[in-house]
Design a protein around this motif. Structure first.
Motif, mmCIF file in Angstrom:
data_model
loop_
_atom_site.group_PDB
_atom_site.id
_atom_site.type_symbol
_atom_site.label_atom_id
_atom_site.label_comp_id
_atom_site.label_asym_id
_atom_site.label_seq_id
_atom_site.Cartn_x
_atom_site.Cartn_y
_atom_site.Cartn_z
ATOM 1 N N ASN A 36 0.866 -1.181 0.000
ATOM 2 C CA ASN A 36 0.000 0.000 0.000
ATOM 3 C C ASN A 36 0.902 1.230 0.000
ATOM 4 O O ASN A 36 1.387 1.660 1.038
ATOM 5 C CB ASN A 36 -0.905 -0.025 1.242
ATOM 6 C CG ASN A 36 -1.710 1.253 1.402
ATOM 7 O OD1 ASN A 36 -1.828 2.048 0.471
ATOM 8 N ND2 ASN A 36 -2.259 1.449 2.575
ATOM 9 N N CYS A 39 0.431 4.468 2.262
ATOM 10 C CA CYS A 39 0.790 4.487 3.678
ATOM 11 C C CYS A 39 2.175 3.904 3.911
ATOM 12 O O CYS A 39 2.832 4.200 4.894
ATOM 13 C CB CYS A 39 -0.256 3.690 4.457
ATOM 14 S SG CYS A 39 0.045 3.530 6.213
ATOM 15 N N ASP A 41 2.598 0.474 3.825
ATOM 16 C CA ASP A 41 2.398 -0.882 4.356
ATOM 17 C C ASP A 41 2.890 -1.919 3.345
ATOM 18 O O ASP A 41 2.558 -1.838 2.162
ATOM 19 C CB ASP A 41 0.909 -1.159 4.612
ATOM 20 C CG ASP A 41 0.243 -0.082 5.425
ATOM 21 O OD1 ASP A 41 0.824 0.321 6.438
ATOM 22 O OD2 ASP A 41 -0.859 0.347 5.031
ATOM 23 N N CYS A 64 1.331 -0.076 9.252
ATOM 24 C CA CYS A 64 0.763 0.744 10.323
ATOM 25 C C CYS A 64 -0.113 -0.140 11.217
ATOM 26 O O CYS A 64 -0.321 -1.314 10.933
ATOM 27 C CB CYS A 64 -0.063 1.870 9.712
ATOM 28 S SG CYS A 64 -1.498 1.283 8.799
ATOM 29 N N SER A 67 -3.184 -1.820 9.296
ATOM 30 C CA SER A 67 -2.880 -2.910 8.367
ATOM 31 C C SER A 67 -2.367 -4.138 9.121
ATOM 32 O O SER A 67 -2.663 -5.274 8.749
ATOM 33 C CB SER A 67 -1.870 -2.463 7.298
ATOM 34 O OG SER A 67 -0.627 -2.164 7.872
ATOM 35 N N ARG A 126 -7.502 5.311 5.323
ATOM 36 C CA ARG A 126 -7.225 4.084 6.078
ATOM 37 C C ARG A 126 -7.869 2.838 5.463
ATOM 38 O O ARG A 126 -7.561 1.716 5.863
ATOM 39 C CB ARG A 126 -7.726 4.227 7.514
ATOM 40 C CG ARG A 126 -6.918 5.188 8.315
ATOM 41 C CD ARG A 126 -5.583 4.577 8.656
ATOM 42 N NE ARG A 126 -4.677 5.536 9.242
ATOM 43 C CZ ARG A 126 -3.359 5.473 9.112
ATOM 44 N NH1 ARG A 126 -2.805 4.506 8.412
ATOM 45 N NH2 ARG A 126 -2.599 6.364 9.676
ATOM 46 N N CYS A 129 -5.381 0.539 4.066
ATOM 47 C CA CYS A 129 -4.622 -0.136 5.121
ATOM 48 C C CYS A 129 -5.397 -1.365 5.606
ATOM 49 O O CYS A 129 -4.842 -2.441 5.796
ATOM 50 C CB CYS A 129 -4.381 0.802 6.306
ATOM 51 S SG CYS A 129 -3.481 2.304 5.886
HETATM 52 ZN ZN ZN Z 1 -1.388 1.737 6.648
#
Ligand code: ZN
Length: 151
Positions: A36, A39, A41, A64, A67, A126, A129
């Motif tokens: 991702n 972010c 991830d 994060c 996730s 989000r 995530c």
């Molecule tokens: Zn994330």
């Protein structure tokens, strides 16, 4: 309802701090990478399927809190499910995090604890995530060799 919401937030927090099933799986039958970029991830999801049923699921990677918690709870939930049940859960989960915040997601009951993530609808950034682990799992099941991107 707000008590339930608090409880759900606690579940997510707990899984992000102490991820379950965070390990390699040398005998995995399916695996895939997910990224991702929004972010940062990065997840690697492992699944072991026997007779059409998921007998083990795990993940590695960095991400994060959302996730990580999502991958942790997903791998817990997938164990024992058939591939068809896993796909249904994936659809319900996707629906729960993308239904407009003004409406009730239709399959929250089937999702159980996973319904906790429906709260991310209020934070569109989000959503990716929360869904990364699921997209990656689906890619693993479909045995795609292409790395998954949530773009
Ligand atoms: Zn994330």
């Amino acid at each position: 309802m707000s008590d339930l919401r608090d409880l759900y937030q606690e579940v997510i927090l707990d899984h992000s701090k102490k991820p379950r099933n965070y390990r390699d799986m040398p005998d995995a039958t399916h695996q895939a990478d997910g990224h991702n970029r929004l972010c940062g991830d990065k997840l690697h999801v492992y699944i072991k399927v026997a007779d059409g049923r998921i007998v083990d699921a795990s993940f590695k990677g960095v991400g994060c809190a959302i996730s990580t918690a999502s991958a942790s709870m997903m791998t817990d939930e997938l164990r024992g499910k058939t591939l068809e049940e896993a796909r249904r859960l994936y659809n319900f989960f996707h629906e729960a995090v993308t239904t407009p915040p003004t409406e009730d997601p239709p399959h929250l009951e089937e999702l159980g604890k996973l319904g906790a993530f429906s709260g991310v609808r209020e934070f569109p950034v989000r959503v990716k995530c929360a869904t990364l682990a699921w997209h990656t799992m689906q890619a693993a099941v479909e045995k795609s060799d292409e790395p998954v991107s949530t773009e």
